[in-house]
Design a protein around this motif. Structure first.
Motif, PDB file in Angstrom:
ATOM      1  N   VAL A  28       0.840  -1.199   0.000  1.00  0.00           N
ATOM      2  CA  VAL A  28       0.000   0.000   0.000  1.00  0.00           C
ATOM      3  C   VAL A  28       0.874   1.248   0.000  1.00  0.00           C
ATOM      4  CG1 VAL A  28      -1.931   1.188   1.082  1.00  0.00           C
ATOM      5  CG2 VAL A  28      -1.683  -1.296   1.384  1.00  0.00           C
ATOM      6  N   ASP A  29       0.711   2.064  -1.019  1.00  0.00           N
ATOM      7  CA  ASP A  29       1.308   3.398  -1.035  1.00  0.00           C
ATOM      8  C   ASP A  29       0.289   4.371  -0.466  1.00  0.00           C
ATOM      9  OD1 ASP A  29       3.681   2.545  -2.372  1.00  0.00           O
ATOM     10  OD2 ASP A  29       2.567   2.511  -4.256  1.00  0.00           O
ATOM     11  N   VAL A  30       0.760   5.437   0.161  1.00  0.00           N
ATOM     12  CA  VAL A  30      -0.135   6.363   0.857  1.00  0.00           C
ATOM     13  C   VAL A  30       0.140   7.798   0.430  1.00  0.00           C
ATOM     14  CG1 VAL A  30      -0.909   7.222   3.094  1.00  0.00           C
ATOM     15  CG2 VAL A  30      -0.258   4.827   2.848  1.00  0.00           C
ATOM     16  N   ALA A  31      -0.940   8.526   0.143  1.00  0.00           N
ATOM     17  CA  ALA A  31      -0.878   9.968  -0.105  1.00  0.00           C
ATOM     18  C   ALA A  31      -1.915  10.637   0.784  1.00  0.00           C
ATOM     19  CB  ALA A  31      -1.151  10.286  -1.572  1.00  0.00           C
ATOM     20  N   GLY A  32      -1.635  11.889   1.156  1.00  0.00           N
ATOM     21  CA  GLY A  32      -2.548  12.595   2.040  1.00  0.00           C
ATOM     22  C   GLY A  32      -3.297  13.735   1.400  1.00  0.00           C
ATOM     23  N   THR A  33      -2.973  14.063   0.166  1.00  0.00           N
ATOM     24  CA  THR A  33      -3.586  15.217  -0.482  1.00  0.00           C
ATOM     25  C   THR A  33      -3.816  14.934  -1.972  1.00  0.00           C
ATOM     26  OG1 THR A  33      -1.458  16.230  -1.076  1.00  0.00           O
ATOM     27  CG2 THR A  33      -2.383  16.811   1.078  1.00  0.00           C
ATOM     28  N   VAL A  34      -4.656  15.753  -2.574  1.00  0.00           N
ATOM     29  CA  VAL A  34      -4.852  15.699  -4.022  1.00  0.00           C
ATOM     30  C   VAL A  34      -3.535  15.984  -4.735  1.00  0.00           C
ATOM     31  CG1 VAL A  34      -5.981  16.860  -5.962  1.00  0.00           C
ATOM     32  CG2 VAL A  34      -7.300  16.310  -3.895  1.00  0.00           C
ATOM     33  N   ALA A  42       1.185   7.846 -10.980  1.00  0.00           N
ATOM     34  CA  ALA A  42       1.874   7.740 -12.266  1.00  0.00           C
ATOM     35  C   ALA A  42       3.169   6.945 -12.163  1.00  0.00           C
ATOM     36  CB  ALA A  42       2.167   9.142 -12.805  1.00  0.00           C
ATOM     37  N   ALA A  43       3.783   6.943 -10.978  1.00  0.00           N
ATOM     38  CA  ALA A  43       5.079   6.284 -10.818  1.00  0.00           C
ATOM     39  C   ALA A  43       4.955   4.770 -10.693  1.00  0.00           C
ATOM     40  CB  ALA A  43       5.793   6.840  -9.587  1.00  0.00           C
ATOM     41  N   ASP A  44       3.832   4.290 -10.167  1.00  0.00           N
ATOM     42  CA  ASP A  44       3.666   2.857  -9.934  1.00  0.00           C
ATOM     43  C   ASP A  44       2.346   2.374 -10.519  1.00  0.00           C
ATOM     44  OD1 ASP A  44       5.999   1.996  -8.169  1.00  0.00           O
ATOM     45  OD2 ASP A  44       5.239   3.709  -7.028  1.00  0.00           O
ATOM     46  N   ALA A  45       2.381   1.136 -10.996  1.00  0.00           N
ATOM     47  CA  ALA A  45       1.155   0.527 -11.505  1.00  0.00           C
ATOM     48  C   ALA A  45       0.377  -0.050 -10.330  1.00  0.00           C
ATOM     49  CB  ALA A  45       1.494  -0.563 -12.499  1.00  0.00           C
ATOM     50  N   HIS A  46      -0.747   0.552 -10.008  1.00  0.00           N
ATOM     51  CA  HIS A  46      -1.560   0.093  -8.894  1.00  0.00           C
ATOM     52  C   HIS A  46      -2.725  -0.752  -9.414  1.00  0.00           C
ATOM     53  CE1 HIS A  46       0.363   3.756  -7.114  1.00  0.00           C
ATOM     54  NE2 HIS A  46       0.514   2.912  -6.097  1.00  0.00           N
ATOM     55  N   ASP A  47      -3.127  -1.699  -8.583  1.00  0.00           N
ATOM     56  CA  ASP A  47      -4.284  -2.520  -8.915  1.00  0.00           C
ATOM     57  C   ASP A  47      -5.590  -1.834  -8.536  1.00  0.00           C
ATOM     58  OD1 ASP A  47      -3.071  -5.227  -9.790  1.00  0.00           O
ATOM     59  OD2 ASP A  47      -1.980  -4.718  -7.960  1.00  0.00           O
ATOM     60  N   ALA A  48      -5.516  -0.878  -7.594  1.00  0.00           N
ATOM     61  CA  ALA A  48      -6.715  -0.138  -7.187  1.00  0.00           C
ATOM     62  C   ALA A  48      -6.299   1.135  -6.477  1.00  0.00           C
ATOM     63  CB  ALA A  48      -7.602  -0.987  -6.272  1.00  0.00           C
ATOM     64  N   TRP A  49      -7.135   2.150  -6.612  1.00  0.00           N
ATOM     65  CA  TRP A  49      -6.986   3.389  -5.847  1.00  0.00           C
ATOM     66  C   TRP A  49      -8.100   3.451  -4.813  1.00  0.00           C
ATOM     67  CZ3 TRP A  49      -7.159   6.303 -11.096  1.00  0.00           C
ATOM     68  CH2 TRP A  49      -5.912   6.233 -11.731  1.00  0.00           C
ATOM     69  N   LEU A  50      -7.751   3.842  -3.605  1.00  0.00           N
ATOM     70  CA  LEU A  50      -8.702   3.943  -2.499  1.00  0.00           C
ATOM     71  C   LEU A  50      -8.686   5.391  -2.034  1.00  0.00           C
ATOM     72  CD1 LEU A  50      -7.225   0.827  -0.624  1.00  0.00           C
ATOM     73  CD2 LEU A  50      -8.945   0.833  -2.467  1.00  0.00           C
ATOM     74  N   ILE A  51      -9.651   6.169  -2.468  1.00  0.00           N
ATOM     75  CA  ILE A  51      -9.562   7.627  -2.385  1.00  0.00           C
ATOM     76  C   ILE A  51     -10.618   8.201  -1.441  1.00  0.00           C
ATOM     77  CG2 ILE A  51      -9.702   9.773  -3.709  1.00  0.00           C
ATOM     78  CD1 ILE A  51      -8.761   8.218  -6.166  1.00  0.00           C
ATOM     79  N   ASP A  52     -10.169   9.011  -0.496  1.00  0.00           N
ATOM     80  CA  ASP A  52     -11.081   9.725   0.395  1.00  0.00           C
ATOM     81  C   ASP A  52     -11.855  10.763  -0.415  1.00  0.00           C
ATOM     82  OD1 ASP A  52     -12.366  10.717   2.615  1.00  0.00           O
ATOM     83  OD2 ASP A  52     -10.643  11.849   3.350  1.00  0.00           O
ATOM     84  N   LEU A  72      -4.742   7.204 -16.938  1.00  0.00           N
ATOM     85  CA  LEU A  72      -4.680   6.050 -16.046  1.00  0.00           C
ATOM     86  C   LEU A  72      -6.077   5.474 -15.849  1.00  0.00           C
ATOM     87  CD1 LEU A  72      -2.299   7.634 -13.370  1.00  0.00           C
ATOM     88  CD2 LEU A  72      -1.676   6.063 -15.236  1.00  0.00           C
ATOM     89  N   GLY A  73      -6.214   4.173 -16.026  1.00  0.00           N
ATOM     90  CA  GLY A  73      -7.531   3.544 -15.941  1.00  0.00           C
ATOM     91  C   GLY A  73      -7.719   2.647 -14.739  1.00  0.00           C
ATOM     92  N   THR A  74      -6.900   2.800 -13.711  1.00  0.00           N
ATOM     93  CA  THR A  74      -6.978   1.960 -12.510  1.00  0.00           C
ATOM     94  C   THR A  74      -8.362   2.060 -11.871  1.00  0.00           C
ATOM     95  OG1 THR A  74      -4.628   2.349 -12.116  1.00  0.00           O
ATOM     96  CG2 THR A  74      -5.933   1.561 -10.245  1.00  0.00           C
ATOM     97  N   PRO A  75      -8.962   0.919 -11.491  1.00  0.00           N
ATOM     98  CA  PRO A  75     -10.261   0.994 -10.807  1.00  0.00           C
ATOM     99  C   PRO A  75     -10.134   1.724  -9.473  1.00  0.00           C
ATOM    100  CG  PRO A  75      -9.379  -1.235 -10.727  1.00  0.00           C
ATOM    101  CD  PRO A  75      -8.507  -0.470 -11.669  1.00  0.00           C
ATOM    102  N   ALA A  76     -11.172   2.470  -9.112  1.00  0.00           N
ATOM    103  CA  ALA A  76     -11.105   3.333  -7.936  1.00  0.00           C
ATOM    104  C   ALA A  76     -12.283   3.102  -6.999  1.00  0.00           C
ATOM    105  CB  ALA A  76     -11.065   4.806  -8.365  1.00  0.00           C
ATOM    106  N   LEU A  77     -11.979   3.171  -5.725  1.00  0.00           N
ATOM    107  CA  LEU A  77     -12.968   3.072  -4.654  1.00  0.00           C
ATOM    108  C   LEU A  77     -12.956   4.385  -3.894  1.00  0.00           C
ATOM    109  CD1 LEU A  77     -13.174   0.153  -2.045  1.00  0.00           C
ATOM    110  CD2 LEU A  77     -12.982   2.520  -1.302  1.00  0.00           C
ATOM    111  N   ALA A  78     -14.122   4.915  -3.578  1.00  0.00           N
ATOM    112  CA  ALA A  78     -14.224   6.131  -2.756  1.00  0.00           C
ATOM    113  C   ALA A  78     -14.667   5.748  -1.361  1.00  0.00           C
ATOM    114  CB  ALA A  78     -15.221   7.109  -3.366  1.00  0.00           C
ATOM    115  N   HIS A  79     -14.051   6.383  -0.353  1.00  0.00           N
ATOM    116  CA  HIS A  79     -14.493   6.175   1.019  1.00  0.00           C
ATOM    117  C   HIS A  79     -14.798   7.538   1.633  1.00  0.00           C
ATOM    118  CE1 HIS A  79     -10.186   6.966   2.209  1.00  0.00           C
ATOM    119  NE2 HIS A  79      -9.948   6.269   1.108  1.00  0.00           N
ATOM    120  N   THR A  80     -15.899   7.590   2.377  1.00  0.00           N
ATOM    121  CA  THR A  80     -16.394   8.867   2.870  1.00  0.00           C
ATOM    122  C   THR A  80     -17.130   8.698   4.183  1.00  0.00           C
ATOM    123  OG1 THR A  80     -17.923  10.699   2.386  1.00  0.00           O
ATOM    124  CG2 THR A  80     -18.469   8.563   1.435  1.00  0.00           C
TER     125      THR A  80
END
Length: 242
Positions: A28-34, A42-52, A72-80
């Motif tokens: 799991v890579d982690v980012a805290g901001t847009v 863009a740097a890594d091929a992810h299997d999914a994005w989990l976005i707040d 980038l066409g990675t499938p994305a999940l939103a959590h809120t």
């Protein structure tokens, strides 16, 4: 092993979601901001994005649009922290394959990620609402200060993990309170709602029921002195009972 990108700025929510996702197992890579997320995506091929859905410098919908613009066409999940159907529908309409309400259990979080990674997103049914989905609707004065059962359920019954998550939450709580009070003094309802939204998610993960209910009340009526008083009283009670 899947590689995931988690975008979440709240320390309590980030700790819970990161640990739960890593236990799949997953990297799991982690980012805290847009601003931080596109470079990682863009740097890594992810299997999914989990976005707040709500970040300090923008929204999850804005971030997803920026990532799609990069090709980038990675499938994305939103959590809120929002539980309203309209909010969840808006996230799905914006391109998120799954939209989840926080808090949720570690098992439901991992199940949603597996569904996103292992199946076609369009065929993935939305997970059931969390067991405590109506928690914040209770009157603050009637809600328990701490709901130990909910906190344990969120971390799969691991008491040590529940205690660690509560400690992180309590360490951040004074700063969250001060930010909300400052926004209230300035009459900045939008800032108040943003901070309260983030706090409500953390409350759910640690079982801070009374504070969650008070935060929901203030979120609904940010101009109410009575709601602010109940919110501050709930924070005092939460800290005193820790």
């Amino acid at each position: 092993m899947p590689r995931l990108l988690l975008v979440e700025d709240d320390p309590t929510s980030r700790s819970f979601l990161l640990d739960a996702a890593a236990a799949l197992p997953a990297e799991v890579d982690v980012a805290g901001t847009v601003a931080d997320a596109p470079a990682l995506a863009a740097a890594d091929a992810h299997d999914a994005w989990l976005i707040d859905a709500n970040l300090p410098d923008g929204s999850g919908i804005e971030l997803l649009a920026r990532l799609r613009a990069l090709g980038l066409g990675t499938p994305a999940l939103a959590h809120t922290a929002a539980r309203e159907r309209e909010s969840l529908d808006a996230l799905r309409a914006a391109g998120f394959a799954i939209a989840l309400s926080k808090p949720l259990s570690a098992a439901d979080w991992r199940a949603a990620i597996r569904g996103l990674v292992e199946t076609r997103p369009a065929a993935t049914p939305p997970p059931p609402p969390p067991a405590d989905a109506g928690m914040e609707m209770a009157a603050p004065g009637r809600a328990p200060v701490w709901n130990a059962r909910a906190a344990l359920a969120a971390v799969g019954g691991n008491a040590a993990n529940a205690d660690a998550l509560r400690g992180l939450f309590l360490g951040e709580l004074p700063q969250a309170r001060d930010g909300i009070v400052l926004a209230a003094r300035r009459g900045d309802a939008a800032a108040m709602r943003g901070l309260l939204h983030k706090l409500r998610a953390g409350c759910g993960f640690v079982g801070a029921d009374r504070l969650c209910a008070a935060a929901a009340g203030l979120h609904a009526s940010p101009d109410s002195d009575a709601a602010l008083h109940r919110f501050l009283a709930a924070i005092d009670a939460t800290l005193a009972a820790a």
